[in-house]
Every structure is written in C-alpha cells, then in structure tokens.
Design a protein around this motif. Structure first.
Motif, short mmCIF file in Angstrom:
data_model
loop_
_atom_site.label_atom_id
_atom_site.label_comp_id
_atom_site.label_asym_id
_atom_site.label_seq_id
_atom_site.Cartn_x
_atom_site.Cartn_y
_atom_site.Cartn_z
N ASP A 88 39.75 46.82 26.63
CA ASP A 88 38.84 45.88 27.27
C ASP A 88 39.10 44.43 26.87
N TYR A 89 40.30 44.16 26.34
CA TYR A 89 40.65 42.81 25.90
C TYR A 89 41.40 42.10 27.02
N ALA A 90 40.77 41.12 27.64
CA ALA A 90 41.32 40.47 28.83
C ALA A 90 42.68 39.83 28.58
N GLU A 91 42.85 39.20 27.43
CA GLU A 91 44.10 38.48 27.18
C GLU A 91 45.32 39.40 27.15
N GLY A 92 45.12 40.64 26.75
CA GLY A 92 46.23 41.58 26.76
C GLY A 92 46.78 41.77 28.17
N TYR A 93 45.87 41.96 29.12
CA TYR A 93 46.29 42.15 30.52
C TYR A 93 46.91 40.88 31.09
N LEU A 117 56.89 46.28 40.37
CA LEU A 117 56.32 45.24 39.52
C LEU A 117 55.16 44.51 40.20
N ALA A 118 55.27 44.26 41.50
CA ALA A 118 54.25 43.46 42.18
C ALA A 118 52.85 44.07 42.04
N PRO A 119 52.66 45.36 42.34
CA PRO A 119 51.30 45.92 42.17
C PRO A 119 50.86 45.97 40.72
N ARG A 120 51.80 46.13 39.79
CA ARG A 120 51.43 46.13 38.37
C ARG A 120 50.92 44.76 37.95
N ILE A 121 51.60 43.71 38.40
CA ILE A 121 51.17 42.35 38.07
C ILE A 121 49.79 42.08 38.64
N ARG A 122 49.61 42.41 39.91
CA ARG A 122 48.31 42.18 40.55
C ARG A 122 47.21 42.96 39.84
N ASP A 124 47.06 43.92 36.72
CA ASP A 124 46.74 43.32 35.42
C ASP A 124 45.93 42.03 35.59
N LEU A 125 46.26 41.24 36.60
CA LEU A 125 45.51 40.00 36.82
C LEU A 125 44.09 40.29 37.29
N GLU A 126 43.94 41.27 38.16
CA GLU A 126 42.60 41.62 38.63
C GLU A 126 41.77 42.24 37.49
N LYS A 127 42.41 42.99 36.61
CA LYS A 127 41.72 43.53 35.44
C LYS A 127 41.29 42.40 34.51
N THR A 128 42.16 41.40 34.33
CA THR A 128 41.80 40.24 33.52
C THR A 128 40.54 39.58 34.06
N LEU A 129 40.51 39.38 35.37
CA LEU A 129 39.37 38.70 35.98
C LEU A 129 38.11 39.57 36.01
N LYS A 130 38.30 40.86 36.03
CA LYS A 130 37.13 41.74 35.93
C LYS A 130 36.50 41.63 34.55
N LEU A 131 37.36 41.56 33.53
CA LEU A 131 36.86 41.45 32.16
C LEU A 131 36.41 40.04 31.82
N ASP A 132 37.03 39.04 32.44
CA ASP A 132 36.70 37.64 32.18
C ASP A 132 36.75 36.89 33.52
N PRO A 133 35.65 36.88 34.27
CA PRO A 133 35.65 36.31 35.62
C PRO A 133 36.02 34.82 35.69
N ASN A 134 35.92 34.12 34.58
CA ASN A 134 36.24 32.69 34.57
C ASN A 134 37.58 32.40 33.89
N ALA A 136 40.75 31.05 34.01
CA ALA A 136 41.46 30.14 34.92
C ALA A 136 42.94 30.47 35.01
N GLY A 137 43.55 30.82 33.89
CA GLY A 137 44.97 31.15 33.90
C GLY A 137 45.28 32.32 34.81
N ALA A 138 44.41 33.33 34.80
CA ALA A 138 44.61 34.49 35.68
C ALA A 138 44.45 34.10 37.14
N MET A 139 43.55 33.17 37.42
CA MET A 139 43.37 32.71 38.80
C MET A 139 44.63 32.03 39.31
N VAL A 140 45.20 31.15 38.48
CA VAL A 140 46.44 30.47 38.87
C VAL A 140 47.55 31.49 39.07
N ALA A 141 47.67 32.43 38.15
CA ALA A 141 48.73 33.44 38.25
C ALA A 141 48.56 34.30 39.49
#
Length: 233
Positions: A88-93, A117-122, A124-134, A136-141
């Motif tokens: 559940d650690y957002a930065e890992g994803y 790789l494309a679906p894996r990247i997406r 991980d980024l969506e998991k990051t935003l689920k754990l930390d909705p704000n 910003a780095g994940a939004m840019v990515a």
C-alpha cells in the motif's frame, strides 16, 4: 529475553526511519548511485523506493547511453522490492512506473508492446493515484503515457486504451497541485511543442527556468528547459 527482543526490534525500526531521509538527501544532492546503494542496504519500503528513484535519476541524468537500460532495470527491481514489502506504499508503484516507462523508451515500441509494458505502467500509475489521489508526479506520468501512445498512431492508442483528451487535464492538475515542480512544466512544454502550441510551450519553459532549483534533478531539468527553449526560438 522477550523484552530485549522487542526493544531491539523497536530500535532497529527507529534507526531505519531515521536513515531513510539520509537516502533522500543523497538523491536531492545528485549522488544518485550512492542513494541507490544506500537504499538497497537499508531495505525498508521507503529506502527501496528512494533507491529506485536514485537509479532512475542516474540513468536519466548521468549514465552513459549504453548504461541507461541496466540502471532502469535496477530501478524497476528496487521498486518491486518496495512494493513486495509494502503493497500500500504509493511511491513504490510510482517509481516502478517511472522505471518501466523509461525502459519502454529504450526497448522501442514493438518490444515494449510485446512485453506488455504499457498496461503494467498504466496499472502502476493508477494504483499510485488510488493510494495517493494528489500525487502530481503520477498525474504527469499518466498524461505522458496517454500522449506517447497516441503519438504512435491510432491503432496503438486504441489497443492500449490511450486517450489524448486526458493529457492536458492531467498536466494542468499536476501543476495546480505543485506549481513549483520544474519537471512538470518541462514535460508539459514537450507535449505542447509536439502539438505545435509553441507559445504556450515557451511560457512553461520560461516559468520552469524562473523557479528555484531545490535539488540536483531540478537543475538538470532546468538545463533541459534551456535546451528546449533554444529549439523553439
């Protein structure tokens, strides 16, 4: 004996928490390889994510071209270890998505798509935003994920679920959350330039250069901004 064991564990945890900021300080100072090695030694989820960040930054800013792929692979491995220890650690994803995204660039579109790789990247980024909705780095990515796949053509975009309409809202939200984030503005400018919105891109780059560079990565990104600005003129 139980009391001493408990005390030892508590002391070890306290030391780990105290040492993680030291790894972050190495990253901020531009000592990326040292940060990677220190994070692996400490091996807490936070330290492993910082190790991944250090490895990615070393690849992005310092490594020779022939070394970059190996460093992004090291970053992916360290981030995966962070996730295994703390699911559940957002930065890992986020750090794993960063590493995989850069790896995809070096492998090329065909190899990256073949490896999924494309679906894996997406994911991980969506998991990051689920754990930390704000985050910003994940939004840019995630914005760049949509942008780069759309740039490959409608067929690639359609098969991967990329949507160009999502790029700008994600970029703008990230900048709203972190207006002093130099890298956000440089990446947004890259998108705007590709869309032939050169004046808007120029404004983002000029803003990036006017912001205080707090870390070594900020200084490298400002150098990128100077180079991009020169190409726009």
């Amino acid at each position: 004996m139980k009391r001493w064991t408990t005390l030892f564990v508590a002391t070890a945890m306290a030391l780990s928490l105290a040492q993680a900021p030291q790894v972050a300080a190495l990253v901020d100072a531009g000592r990326f390889q040292e940060a990677y090695e220190a994070g692996l030694r400490l091996a807490t989820p936070e330290a492993l994510a910082l190790a991944a960040k250090g490895a990615s930054f070393h690849a992005m800013y310092l490594a020779k071209p022939e070394e970059k792929r190996a460093w992004f692979e090291r970053a992916e491995k360290a981030a995966s270890q962070a996730i295994a220890k703390a699911p559940d650690y957002a930065e890992g994803y986020f750090e794993r998505a960063r590493a995989l995204g850069r790896l995809a660039q070096y492998k090329g579109i065909l190899e990256a798509l073949a490896e999924g790789l494309a679906p894996r990247i997406r994911s991980d980024l969506e998991k990051t935003l689920k754990l930390d909705p704000n985050h910003a780095g994940a939004m840019v990515a995630l914005a760049l994920w949509h942008f780069e796949l759309v740039q490959k053509g409608w067929l690639v975009a359609a098969t991967q679920g990329a949507d160009g309409a999502k790029v700008e809202p994600l970029m703008k939200k990230a900048i709203e959350l972190e207006p002093d984030g130099i890298i956000h503005r440089v990446e947004y400018a890259k998108v705007l330039a590709a869309w032939n919105k050169k004046e808007e891109a120029r404004k983002q780059l000029e803003t990036a250069l006017s912001l205080p560079a707090k870390t070594a990565a900020d200084r490298y990104d400002q150098e990128r901004a100077r180079q991009e600005l020169a190409r726009l003129k």
